[in-house]
Enzyme design. Structure first.
Site, PDB file in Angstrom:
ATOM      1  N   GLU A 324       0.806  -1.225   0.000  1.00  0.00           N
ATOM      2  CA  GLU A 324       0.000   0.000   0.000  1.00  0.00           C
ATOM      3  C   GLU A 324       0.841   1.278   0.000  1.00  0.00           C
ATOM      4  O   GLU A 324       0.729   2.114   0.892  1.00  0.00           O
ATOM      5  CB  GLU A 324      -0.968  -0.019   1.189  1.00  0.00           C
ATOM      6  CG  GLU A 324      -1.919  -1.201   1.125  1.00  0.00           C
ATOM      7  CD  GLU A 324      -2.856  -1.285   2.311  1.00  0.00           C
ATOM      8  OE1 GLU A 324      -2.813  -0.388   3.177  1.00  0.00           O
ATOM      9  OE2 GLU A 324      -3.639  -2.252   2.385  1.00  0.00           O
ATOM     10  N   ASN A 367       2.159  -4.790  -3.351  1.00  0.00           N
ATOM     11  CA  ASN A 367       0.753  -5.126  -3.122  1.00  0.00           C
ATOM     12  C   ASN A 367      -0.041  -3.866  -2.804  1.00  0.00           C
ATOM     13  O   ASN A 367       0.426  -3.000  -2.062  1.00  0.00           O
ATOM     14  CB  ASN A 367       0.670  -6.106  -1.940  1.00  0.00           C
ATOM     15  CG  ASN A 367      -0.715  -6.697  -1.756  1.00  0.00           C
ATOM     16  OD1 ASN A 367      -1.315  -7.198  -2.698  1.00  0.00           O
ATOM     17  ND2 ASN A 367      -1.215  -6.663  -0.531  1.00  0.00           N
ATOM     18  N   HIS A 402     -10.539  -6.229  -2.416  1.00  0.00           N
ATOM     19  CA  HIS A 402     -11.607  -6.099  -1.420  1.00  0.00           C
ATOM     20  C   HIS A 402     -12.769  -5.404  -2.128  1.00  0.00           C
ATOM     21  O   HIS A 402     -12.749  -4.189  -2.340  1.00  0.00           O
ATOM     22  CB  HIS A 402     -11.129  -5.274  -0.233  1.00  0.00           C
ATOM     23  CG  HIS A 402     -10.026  -5.923   0.555  1.00  0.00           C
ATOM     24  ND1 HIS A 402     -10.213  -7.090   1.260  1.00  0.00           N
ATOM     25  CD2 HIS A 402      -8.732  -5.570   0.734  1.00  0.00           C
ATOM     26  CE1 HIS A 402      -9.083  -7.424   1.854  1.00  0.00           C
ATOM     27  NE2 HIS A 402      -8.167  -6.526   1.552  1.00  0.00           N
ATOM     28  N   GLU A 431      -5.961 -10.621  -1.554  1.00  0.00           N
ATOM     29  CA  GLU A 431      -6.766 -10.448  -0.342  1.00  0.00           C
ATOM     30  C   GLU A 431      -8.258 -10.400  -0.666  1.00  0.00           C
ATOM     31  O   GLU A 431      -9.012  -9.616  -0.096  1.00  0.00           O
ATOM     32  CB  GLU A 431      -6.362  -9.165   0.402  1.00  0.00           C
ATOM     33  CG  GLU A 431      -4.899  -9.090   0.760  1.00  0.00           C
ATOM     34  CD  GLU A 431      -4.541  -7.822   1.522  1.00  0.00           C
ATOM     35  OE1 GLU A 431      -5.464  -7.167   2.078  1.00  0.00           O
ATOM     36  OE2 GLU A 431      -3.349  -7.477   1.580  1.00  0.00           O
ATOM     37  N   ASP A 433     -12.133 -10.575  -0.920  1.00  0.00           N
ATOM     38  CA  ASP A 433     -13.393 -10.864  -0.265  1.00  0.00           C
ATOM     39  C   ASP A 433     -14.472 -10.035  -0.945  1.00  0.00           C
ATOM     40  O   ASP A 433     -14.182  -9.041  -1.606  1.00  0.00           O
ATOM     41  CB  ASP A 433     -13.360 -10.627   1.247  1.00  0.00           C
ATOM     42  CG  ASP A 433     -12.693  -9.325   1.657  1.00  0.00           C
ATOM     43  OD1 ASP A 433     -12.732  -8.354   0.880  1.00  0.00           O
ATOM     44  OD2 ASP A 433     -12.120  -9.267   2.756  1.00  0.00           O
TER      45      ASP A 433
END
Length: 662
Positions: A324, A367, A402, A431, A433
């Site tokens: 990030e 990432n 996400h 990651e 979801d």
């Protein structure tokens, strides 16, 4: 990873700290058996019922106030915020069982933030697992703290306790319970995810709770790889300078080795979950952009990577080296973290250089989240292109993904993948979801069937897209194993979410079939009371959304604000501010202002744009939430640092008009 996972306890399953909120955890909640209560303290017998102080504070039965009945527990004589009532649960809690712990707290006078935690010890080593983070508590009424906890290790000391964040004021405790819902055996008559998806390996992010009992069996059966969600971050591995500990991560890596699972390392460099000492200069002051501070910071970075990456060596084949680093709102696209303000791009260059020296055969990734947003995607592309041209050994780009049931589109996601193809790097979904919510104002007592169906189609379509790009996408990791342990329960607002393939009882959902066999998904959803029009810039990641300048229209009437701390860790916290238009006409463009009196500093904010000058914080609307109809609400979330105290703001203004504080 977001933060949230910002509580780096290897054994935690966290649910939201909520007051008077009913949480139902599955779509078929009515069919679930009643919870089995294993512990109750109602203080109706005139005793302290086994509760004791953690130090020299006074613990006594009281009839001054009570949440239920006539008795409660009074806690007084505290000389430190960590002091409070505790109760032994060593013979009550069983390893691998997810318990819901609930307690009601009320201050005797004044206000503070209360939190609910568990202290566990193995031998002489003590660990502290936060079950419910900082939650505002006052003398005006009772506040409920409810969270989930799973013991994942063998211990010889285990106590649940309540403490406050800032003050040493007296408080009351009442109606404490701990319960669990009996587990169901995992389904062995359905295909394993890893057998159904053959284009790339599929993994899951884990804590210590995912490697024991039925969770461990589910993980072994369905997944190819694991990502320790918190256990490899800086605060978990080097909490003080040159003191390295792998107590959280070693059991996870050992489980992976024993069961033939690959490991993704997450993460060596991040602006969050990094201890404050890392950014403290030799003079004891916060680092600034001096040559001396830069040299010290990069030296600490190199030492950290050589130790942590070196400790695991070839056991971890892929690392998120930096996490990030992009802020699309900056002209150069780079996040103004302390890493950057002190060391510039050299911290990224150093991290990859040292990682390659220590791990010559590992795949090294950069990432980030929201990489399907063009502005963010393009800034990340530019950075990777620049660094690779310099010879920095970046092997791949990680897309966190996400997302939610209405955002992003397949076209936006495909454009994300296509953008990085010319760079010749691997791409991984790191990651993933899929939240059932499309905005921060929604909260369901149980996941609506239509949302779960929408979620199944999102998983179906995204996995189909990833499969079409299997030459580019080399791994997909889900950010959790099952819905009983998801960071989205407390981020970006507190509510029960259901973003994964398996439900809270570890049973396959429609989403599972969306990945494994879409022909078994139910009928396509039709509009229902839970369906809303999505805002295209809404994201499940904490970034500042694009915003527009608010106009001066403020509507007729008033406003109301609810401020909550939804998570806390040493030196930092996560907050949520809900703004409601209580007037009779719409607000068109808004600015919400307040004062932080405890030295708090906003680091990130989403669903708006924040500016801070000293104690004064002003948040302007984003482009998509600038109009508030009468009785409509919007929420902004943020991450902030704090030192000394973390008192809630006492006053808010909307476009200069004072708001009621709820």
């Amino acid at each position: 990873m977001r933060a949230l996972a910002r509580l780096a306890a290897a054994t935690l399953l966290v649910a939201a700290p909520v007051a008077a909120v009913t949480v139902a955890t599955t779509a078929s909640a009515a069919e679930d058996p009643a919870p089995i209560t294993v512990f109750t303290s109602d203080f109706e017998d005139g005793t302290a019922q086994g509760w004791a102080g953690r130090s020299a504070e006074t613990i006594a039965h009281s009839t001054a106030v009570a949440h239920g009945g006539t008795g409660s527990l009074a806690v007084s004589g505290r000389t430190a915020a960590w002091q409070g009532p505790s109760h032994d649960v060593l013979g009550t809690f069983e390893k691998g069982t997810a318990y819901t712990i609930s307690a009601w707290v009320r201050m005797e006078s004044g206000s503070d933030n209360a939190r609910l935690s568990v202290e566990r010890r193995t031998g002489e080593v003590a660990s502290y697992d936060q079950v419910v983070g900082n939650t505002a508590v006052t003398a005006g009424g009772w506040t409920n703290l409810t969270g989930r906890y799973t013991l994942a290790t063998d211990v010889d000391f285990l106590r649940v306790y309540v403490e406050t964040a800032s003050t040493t004021g007296s408080f009351f405790l009442d109606d404490v319970t701990a319960s669990y819902v009996p587990s169901l055996p995992i389904q062995t008559d359905i295909p394993a995810v890893r057998d159904a998806v053959t284009a790339f390996p599929v993994g899951a992010a884990i804590t210590g709770a995912e490697i024991v009992t039925d969770h461990g069996a589910l993980l072994r059966r369905h997944f190819d790889s694991v990502t320790p969600g918190n256990a490899l971050k800086w605060d978990a591995t080097e909490p003080s300078e040159n003191t390295f500990t792998y107590a959280q991560a070693d059991p996870l890596i050992a489980f992976a080795k024993t069961n033939g699972l690959a490991v993704r390392g997450h993460t060596l460099v991040w602006h969050n979950q990094t201890p404050s000492w890392v950014f403290t200069g030799a003079d004891g002051q916060p680092m600034t952009a001096t040559a001396e501070d830069k040299a010290l910071l990069l030296s600490r970075l190199e030492n950290h990577i050589r130790n942590v990456a070196g400790h695991y060596g070839s056991s971890i084949g892929v690392w998120d080296v930096v996490n990030e680093v992009i802020d699309e709102n900056q002209a150069d696209g780079l996040r103004r973290s302390t890493w950057y303000t002190v060391a510039g791009l050299d911290y990224i260059r150093t991290a990859f250089r040292v990682a390659r020296e220590v791990l010559p055969d590992a795949k090294l990734f950069i990432n980030d989240y929201n990489t399907n947003v063009p502005a963010k995607r393009d800034k990340l592309y530019n950075l990777v292109a620049q660094l690779k041209a310099e010879g920095v050994p970046i092997d791949g780009v990680g897309h966190q993904m996400h997302i939610n049931v209405s955002w992003p589109s397949i076209a936006e996601t495909e454009a994300m993948i296509q953008k990085f193809v010319p760079l010749g790097v691997e791409q991984q979904v790191t990651e993933m979801d899929v939240s059932i919510y499309t905005n921060n104002g929604e909260s369901f007592p149980a996941p609506p069937a239509d949302r779960l169906l929408q979620q199944a189609y999102v998983y179906r379509d995204m996995f189909a897209l990833f499969t079409r790009y299997a030459s580019e996408i080399t791994s997909v990791t889900l950010w959790g194993l099952a819905d009983d342990n998801t960071w989205l329960d407390t981020f970006p607002v507190t509510r029960k979410d259901a973003p994964l393939l398996f439900d809270t009882r570890l049973q396959a959902k429609q989403a599972y079939w969306g990945v494994v066999d879409p022909s078994k998904i139910g009928v396509s959803p039709s509009p229902s009371s839970s369906s809303v029009s999505p805002s295209p810039s809404v994201s499940s990641s904490p970034s500042s959304s694009p915003s527009s300048s608010p106009s001066s229209s403020s509507g007729n009437g008033g406003c109301a604000v609810t401020y909550r701390v939804t998570g806390s860790w040493p030196g930092g916290f996560q907050g949520d501010v809900k703004l409601t238009n209580t007037g009779s006409s719409a607000v068109s463009g808004w600015k919400l202002a307040w004062q932080f009196t405890g030295g708090q500093q906003v680091a990130q904010l989403w669903n708006g744009t924040a500016t801070q000058s000293g104690a004064a914080v002003t948040v302007a609307n984003a482009s998509w939430n600038g109009t508030l109809a009468p009785n409509a609400s919007t929420s902004v979330g943020f991450l902030a640092s704090w030192t000394g105290s973390n008192h809630a703001p006492t006053a808010f203004t909307l476009n200069g008009t004072t708001c009621a504080v709820l």
